[in-house]
Design a protein around this motif. Structure first.
Motif: not given
Lengths: 640, 385
Positions: B254-269
């Protein structure tokens, strides 16, 4: 209905407030995590998924002076065991816990490592010792065997579930095309120890488990030979499985080194040492097991060959040495083959030191060329109760100073030594020191010892707790004059001393590095010869000594060894008395006597006579260097 | 004919709450996108996503049924519903019917086919029953005897749920009861007493200890492992070591998402499996990582609008019973939102409570859409018949 709804209104308002408060608190928490601490969490996410693996850079090669590789690298298949494997880790934890009662039993080891050890021809304990070695980075798989035959490799891979934690890795190891040749010069490599790790900054950037030089040139020029590691960043999933390579930076190979050693001369020197030991045995000196030989260029200090016996095979250390092998190389009965006796052993130089005593005598005018002495075999100048013997108990009769050198007459040098004592100026010590005796030569090899030039101050300090032994006595100087007493030198120091006599009194710092090569194979940096010491001894006196030393090999105590060589050699025999042991055989020389190029020193521990055991070794080393015939010489020379 | 037509259209317009429908559809769509992203990299991912859509479809059935039924009639079915409620909670324990997963016997399984978690629809039954019981007091619960009687029902429900045991669902019952008692007119003083008991009983053990730990910067008073043992005793499905790991990974996501996030489908966690249970209990962590604070605001905004719309329906109800039913559903949603999102950010203990309309899982979907049906039933009958 309306009154009922009004009644409820305040309760709905309260419920609405609770809704807003709950959602607001979540939002606040998210704001602090995502907006305020977002970067730190992002960094954690990155370190979660990214692993950096260091890529070993090939180690620089070690070449001889003509570019022939003494040490190079090759790829090999190794069996490694991962200490993080559950079964293996359990044993390691048991072993490392303070509770000794839960240490892994033989049966535990058999269960986990039995299959693998059978395959590798080791015992389960040996495998475990390597796996549980705490000097290696915790997570790195431990190499338990290198140069594994292909059939074993395929068995390990096919039946992996039978061997907990075992895997096959391709690793780069040192290769020694000439086996143990020059082992003491090149040294060996091994995994960096915790002690070495802590000796920063020399080892800055090293990780536990890295292969570093442990001895010889490998250790001395570690920073040149060691390359810069490359790095590979990989993405891993939660179970640590690699997904893809994100980035890769190849390592920079270490630099090649060219030594001053000439492998052809080195071969002769090592063979000559073996021959000398055989000759000693032939003469019934059965305890002769060790020796050393070194030859240097008198003008530059370059070491052309450096041999120490017994020797060892540096490839024993590949993939980590076993405890058994280590013990066999370091226990008391092993004669310590790992020690490079040329620089690490200090001996009494015996009669080879008479060249120094003679020069000191000439310089101080204590003696002069042609001065005559009388040798009756028994010398009682210090008083009848303190008689000293010449090695030739029948006596040399009337003998000149020069003849004293040639025949190694002890009486002549007792006289000189006694005169030095009486002058009370410690001039013999001063001259010895101008040759560099009593100090490190500064050769670029680790572990050098400095030997000892004894004097009154030293004796007082050395016998601190024994007041009755603190006084410097006439006998101390007299013994020193014939290279005995408390005087100690390394074979290298004797070689540099004779090189100094040959080189107009100027002693060059001995060295084994010739140059460092760049990645293009061209010379990037050369070793510049350095002056170690200038004795300032007059060329007249040097010439007197030189001709006396030439007579040693032509008509004197070394004539048998040098018969038919075809080159004039200036040298001196020595036969050192060591308490409780057979005599140590010495020979030091330089050649050609007219325009000296090389100086050589040979010592055979408990080898007997210098003239018949050590001198033939020196002869063959010089013969090789000067293009003369190498022969096995048996002489009957029993002089000192 | 024209008259009848007009009436029917009028009726239809009256029974549909536009904002509520729109919000529920938006949440279902949002949830589907997240489940699709979370399951994309999983083995059988597309299958899971299809099952999620099927779950929504199944959930429409109880929604429509609840919508069609006049909620007021339910008031008279308290007895049978109580029996149904008890049966639902006990059923997983009946040999041949239940199955145990993650330490809790909370699934109904017939002939080896897993059907659903009976505790999910039991929440709705609980709401309907409690609403009837509370409504008897006509908005004024000011006798300790009455309050105790109502709390007795809650206690019974909790006792039944702890048979499974399922701490999370028990807490949902508490939250539902609290909301309904608030609307049902329980005296503020009783809430204070209740809150005191709760604080001393639960928060007193866990919350205060946690606060002390934070204040002192170390583990004081109740040790963490003791706390874990306590929680494991109540809820064996918990894995103390695993819970810590899961929480850490969830917070990182959640924290690493920051303000706009990593983008749909690109969350490494999420994609590299650091996040556990990512399509079910930790779906919000995937959202937080991939869509960031922006996506979280959007979701919380939708939830806020949903609850405000629900509050509007409660206020529109012509009788207290209808308002209580709506309040119960609201309490259920609000608590599950708080608990689920709260646990992913470390504000709440980790329990297996799904996020309404977002998490994968048909049982919860059926319950939540059934809840929507109850709301619509109340809404469509606001003018009386």
């Amino acid at each position: 209905m309306t009154t009922f709804q009004q009644q409820l209104k305040s309760r709905f308002a309260a419920l609405g407030l609770i809704v807003v408060l709950v959602l607001a608190s979540l939002l606040l928490r998210l704001w602090s995590m995502q907006v305020l601490a977002g970067d730190s969490f992002a960094a954690q996410a990155e370190s979660n998924r990214i692993r950096e693996i260091s890529l070993d850079a090939p180690r620089g090669r070690i070449l001889d002076r003509n570019g022939t590789a003494l040490v190079t690298n090759r790829a090999t298949l190794a069996v490694s065991v991962d200490p993080a494997d559950d079964d293996v880790r359990e044993l390691i934890i048991k072993e490392q816990s303070l509770d000794k009662t839960d240490d892994p039993t033989r049966a535990d080891l058999e269960r986990v490592f039995g299959g693998l050890s059978d395959l590798l021809g080791m015992t389960p304990q040996e495998v475990f010792d390597k796996v549980s070695d705490s000097s290696v980075e915790a997570l790195r798989p431990r190499v338990v065997a290198v140069d594994v035959p292909l059939d074993i490799v395929s068995q390990v891979l096919e039946r992996q579930q039978e061997f907990p934690g075992a895997d096959i890795d391709e690793i780069a190891v040192r290769e020694y095309p000439y086996g143990d040749l020059a082992a003491h010069v090149v040294g060996y490599t091994g995994e960096i120890s915790e002690k070495q790790m802590s000796s920063a900054p020399k080892t800055a950037g090293y990780e536990l488990g890295d292969i570093v030089g442990k001895a010889g040139v490998e250790a001395e020029y570690e920073n040149v030979l060691q390359g810069d590691k490359g790095a590979r960043r990989i993405e891993v999933n939660a179970s640590g499985k690699a997904q893809r390579i994100l980035e890769e930076q190849a390592g920079v190979p270490g630099r090649d080194i060219k030594l001053t050693i000439d492998i052809e001369v080195q071969k002769v020197a090592e063979a000559a040492l073996q021959d000398a030991l055989a000759e000693a045995h032939r003469q019934n000196f059965r305890d002769a097991k060790a020796g050393a030989a070194v030859v240097i260029d008198v003008k530059t200090g370059e070491v052309l060959a450096m041999a120490s016996a017994p020797t060892y095979d540096p490839s024993t250390f590949l993939g980590g040495i076993s405890q058994t092998e280590w013990t066999s190389l370091t226990n008391k009965s092993s004669e310590y083959p790992l020690n490079n006796r040329v620089v690490m052993a200090a001996y009494p130089p015996a009669s080879t030191f008479k060249a120094v005593t003679g020069l000191a005598g000439l310089e101080t005018k204590v003696t002069y060329s042609g001065k005559t002495y009388t040798c009756t075999g028994r010398w009682t100048e210090m008083g009848a109760q303190w008689p000293k013997w010449c090695w030739d108990h029948s006596g040399h009769g009337t003998i000149s100073f020069d003849g004293g050198v040639e025949e190694s007459c002890d009486t002549v040098f007792y006289e000189i030594g006694y005169e030095f004592y009486k002058r009370k100026k410690e001039e013999l010590q001063s001259v010895s020191r101008t040759f560099g005796l009593g100090s490190d030569t500064g050769i670029d090899l680790p572990g050098e010892v400095s030997g000892r030039v004894p004097d009154a101050a030293w004796k007082k300090q050395f016998n601190e707790n024994y007041p009755e032994y603190q006084v410097w006595l006439p006998g101390d100087t007299v013994n020193m004059a014939i290279g005995q007493g408390d005087l100690l030198v390394t074979p290298l120091q004797m070689a540099t001393t004779y090189a100094g006599i040959a080189n107009g009194g100027v002693v060059m710092t001995p060295h084994v590095l010739k140059n460092v090569l760049g990645s293009d194979g061209k010379v990037a940096k050369s070793y510049e010869p350095e002056v170690l010491a200038n004795t300032k001894i007059s060329s007249k006196n040097l010439a007197i000594m030189r001709s006396a030393l030439v007579r040693v090999t032509t008509t004197g105590t070394g004539k048998g060894a040098f018969a038919g060589l075809g080159v004039t050699v200036a040298g001196k025999t020595g036969t050192a008395q060591v308490y409780g042991k057979d005599d140590y055989a010495w020979f030091c020389a330089f050649a050609p006597a007219e325009s000296p190029k090389y100086a050589v020193a040979v010592v055979i521990e408990q080898g007997g006579h210098g003239g018949s055991v050590a001198a033939p070794a020196a002869r063959n080393i010089l013969a090789k260097l000067l293009g003369k015939k190498i022969t096995t010489v048996h002489t009957t020379d029993r002089s000192r | 004919m024209r008259r009848v037509e007009k009436t029917l259209r009028q009726q239809a317009r009256d029974s549909v709450n536009g904002p509520l429908m729109l919000l529920v559809i938006s949440l279902l769509a949002y949830g589907s996108v997240m489940v699709s992203s979370a399951t994309a990299g999983m083995t059988g991912g597309p299958g899971l996503f299809r099952r999620h859509l099927v779950g929504i479809a199944i959930g429409l059935v109880p929604m429509v049924i609840a919508w069609a039924i006049d909620y007021k009639k339910l008031k008279h079915w308290t007895g049978p519903l109580l029996i149904l409620f008890a049966f639902l909670l006990i059923s997983p324990r009946i040999p041949g019917l239940g199955t145990t997963a993650k330490g809790a016997t909370s699934w109904l399984q017939v002939f080896g086919v897993r059907l659903f978690q009976p505790s999910e629809p039991a929440k709705l039954v609980f709401i309907v029953v409690m609403a009837a019981l509370i409504a008897e007091y006509e908005g004024r619960i000011d006798k300790p005897r009455d309050a105790l009687r109502l709390l007795g029902y809650l206690g019974m429900a909790i006792a039944l749920i702890l048979l499974q045991p399922d701490l999370g669902t028990g807490l949902v019952f508490v939250a539902i009861s609290f909301t309904m008692l608030l609307v049902g007119g329980m005296k503020g003083r009783y809430f204070a007493v209740l809150a005191l008991v709760a604080v001393i009983g639960i928060a007193g053990i866990l919350g205060i200890d946690a606060t002390l730990d934070r204040a002192f910067g170390r583990d004081v008073a109740l040790k963490d492992y003791q706390k874990n043992r306590l929680l494991v005793f109540v809820d064996p499905g918990r894995d103390p070591a695993g819970a810590g790991y899961n929480l850490a990974q969830s917070k990182i996501a959640i924290g690493s998402g920051g303000i706009s996030g990593s983008g749909l489908g690109s969350g490494t966690q999420s994609n590299l499996h650091f996040l556990p249970e990512r399509h079910t209990d930790f779906i919000f962590a995937v959202l937080g990582e991939e869509l960031g604070f922006t996506g979280a605001i959007l979701l919380l905004g939708l939830f806020l609008a949903l609850l405000i719309a629900s509050l509007g329906i409660a206020a529109s109800s012509r009788d207290l019973y209808g308002a209580l039913v709506v309040a119960g559903v609201m309490g259920m949603w609000l608590f599950q939102i708080l608990e689920n999102i709260g646990m992913t950010v470390g504000m709440m203990p980790i329990t297996g409570i799904p996020l309404p309309f977002m998490s994968f899982g048909s049982s919860a979907m059926v319950t939540n859409l059934g809840g929507v049906g109850l709301l619509l039933s109340v809404w469509s009958r606001r003018y009386g018949t």
